[in-house]
Motif scaffolding. Structure first.
Motif, mmCIF file in Angstrom:
data_model
loop_
_atom_site.group_PDB
_atom_site.id
_atom_site.type_symbol
_atom_site.label_atom_id
_atom_site.label_comp_id
_atom_site.label_asym_id
_atom_site.label_seq_id
_atom_site.Cartn_x
_atom_site.Cartn_y
_atom_site.Cartn_z
ATOM 1 N N TYR A 52 0.825 -1.210 0.000
ATOM 2 C CA TYR A 52 0.000 0.000 0.000
ATOM 3 C C TYR A 52 0.860 1.261 0.000
ATOM 4 O O TYR A 52 0.572 2.212 -0.704
ATOM 5 C CB TYR A 52 -0.954 0.018 1.194
ATOM 6 C CG TYR A 52 -2.209 -0.793 0.995
ATOM 7 C CD1 TYR A 52 -3.081 -0.509 -0.041
ATOM 8 C CD2 TYR A 52 -2.531 -1.840 1.843
ATOM 9 C CE1 TYR A 52 -4.241 -1.253 -0.235
ATOM 10 C CE2 TYR A 52 -3.685 -2.586 1.667
ATOM 11 C CZ TYR A 52 -4.529 -2.283 0.628
ATOM 12 O OH TYR A 52 -5.677 -3.014 0.443
ATOM 13 N N ARG A 53 1.919 1.287 0.814
ATOM 14 C CA ARG A 53 2.782 2.469 0.860
ATOM 15 C C ARG A 53 3.462 2.720 -0.479
ATOM 16 O O ARG A 53 3.689 3.863 -0.863
ATOM 17 C CB ARG A 53 3.838 2.312 1.940
ATOM 18 C CG ARG A 53 3.290 2.553 3.306
ATOM 19 C CD ARG A 53 4.344 3.037 4.267
ATOM 20 N NE ARG A 53 3.839 2.881 5.600
ATOM 21 C CZ ARG A 53 2.908 3.653 6.137
ATOM 22 N NH1 ARG A 53 2.406 4.641 5.464
ATOM 23 N NH2 ARG A 53 2.473 3.435 7.355
ATOM 24 N N THR A 55 2.387 2.532 -3.374
ATOM 25 C CA THR A 55 1.557 3.199 -4.379
ATOM 26 C C THR A 55 1.697 4.715 -4.310
ATOM 27 O O THR A 55 1.440 5.396 -5.284
ATOM 28 C CB THR A 55 0.064 2.851 -4.204
ATOM 29 O OG1 THR A 55 -0.413 3.421 -2.988
ATOM 30 C CG2 THR A 55 -0.160 1.352 -4.247
ATOM 31 N N GLY A 56 2.075 5.242 -3.145
ATOM 32 C CA GLY A 56 2.208 6.683 -2.993
ATOM 33 C C GLY A 56 0.883 7.400 -2.769
ATOM 34 O O GLY A 56 0.847 8.612 -2.608
ATOM 35 N N SER A 57 -0.214 6.675 -2.743
ATOM 36 C CA SER A 57 -1.534 7.264 -2.555
ATOM 37 C C SER A 57 -1.742 7.616 -1.080
ATOM 38 O O SER A 57 -1.453 6.813 -0.200
ATOM 39 C CB SER A 57 -2.595 6.255 -2.999
ATOM 40 O OG SER A 57 -3.846 6.551 -2.429
ATOM 41 N N PRO A 58 -2.273 8.821 -0.795
ATOM 42 C CA PRO A 58 -2.571 9.174 0.597
ATOM 43 C C PRO A 58 -3.573 8.216 1.235
ATOM 44 O O PRO A 58 -3.446 7.870 2.405
ATOM 45 C CB PRO A 58 -3.153 10.586 0.511
ATOM 46 C CG PRO A 58 -2.697 11.123 -0.797
ATOM 47 C CD PRO A 58 -2.537 9.942 -1.702
ATOM 48 N N GLN A 59 -4.581 7.785 0.464
ATOM 49 C CA GLN A 59 -5.564 6.836 0.987
ATOM 50 C C GLN A 59 -4.893 5.512 1.333
ATOM 51 O O GLN A 59 -5.158 4.914 2.360
ATOM 52 C CB GLN A 59 -6.686 6.610 -0.042
ATOM 53 C CG GLN A 59 -7.737 5.618 0.414
ATOM 54 C CD GLN A 59 -8.535 6.093 1.619
ATOM 55 O OE1 GLN A 59 -8.693 7.274 1.824
ATOM 56 N NE2 GLN A 59 -9.023 5.169 2.407
ATOM 57 N N HIS A 60 -4.001 5.059 0.467
ATOM 58 C CA HIS A 60 -3.289 3.805 0.736
ATOM 59 C C HIS A 60 -2.337 3.956 1.922
ATOM 60 O O HIS A 60 -2.104 2.995 2.656
ATOM 61 C CB HIS A 60 -2.541 3.331 -0.504
ATOM 62 C CG HIS A 60 -3.437 2.721 -1.531
ATOM 63 N ND1 HIS A 60 -3.017 2.451 -2.803
ATOM 64 C CD2 HIS A 60 -4.735 2.327 -1.485
ATOM 65 C CE1 HIS A 60 -4.008 1.916 -3.486
ATOM 66 N NE2 HIS A 60 -5.064 1.839 -2.704
#
Length: 163
Positions: A52-53, A55-60
């Motif tokens: 998850y980290r 991906t760089g997505s704040p939600q992830h």
């Protein structure tokens, strides 16, 4: 017949092996199996958090934080059979009419009624959703909402105590 009962039968009569020794051996073995299982779960949770980290997505990133928190609780022994049971009197397993719930994003849902779909039998809660911008509208929530967005976030509060 439980697995323990079967093992007693395989081990023979108490005169061959005292029951207390068999109990101790079985308890030790169970503790080892549980420790191995927990270690495997923590490895898997760590892998998921890294994915998850990445991906760089704040939600992830938020999901990764939650996953790491779960792994931490398991490693500290905070997840045990004696602390996962419902409190005395039980806790609701779904939305309850007359209660307000806080969503993970800080919005609220005030449950007015719970009903079931006439064909599929799925339980749904009907009520008022107030978003973080204070817009209120009619909403329908199902078991997936309860399990993943509300349950455990905040215990039910009487309508009027929340927003």
């Amino acid at each position: 017949m439980s697995a323990r009962d079967k093992l007693y039968a395989y081990a023979g009569t108490p005169s061959v092996l005292p029951e207390s020794m068999l109990d101790e051996a079985l308890d030790t073995y169970r503790a080892e199996v549980v420790a191995e299982r927990d270690a495997e779960i923590m490895r898997w949770l760590g892998k998921k958090a890294r994915e998850y980290r990445a991906t760089g997505s704040p939600q992830h990133a938020l999901q990764a934080d939650t996953i790491e928190l779960m792994a931490s609780k398991i490693s500290r022994g905070a997840v045990r059979p004696d602390n996962t049971r419902l409190p005395a009197g039980g806790a609701p397993d779904f939305f309850q009419p007359g209660h307000a719930y806080t969503h993970r994003d800080g919005s609220t849902f005030r449950c007015v009624a719970v009903t079931t779909h006439p064909d599929g039998g799925e339980r749904v809660a009907l009520g008022w959703h107030t978003d973080t911008a204070d817009w209120t509208f009619v909403a329908v929530r199902n078991i997936n909402h309860w399990n993943h967005e509300y349950d455990g976030v905040q215990p039910p509060a009487e309508v009027g105590e929340g927003r």
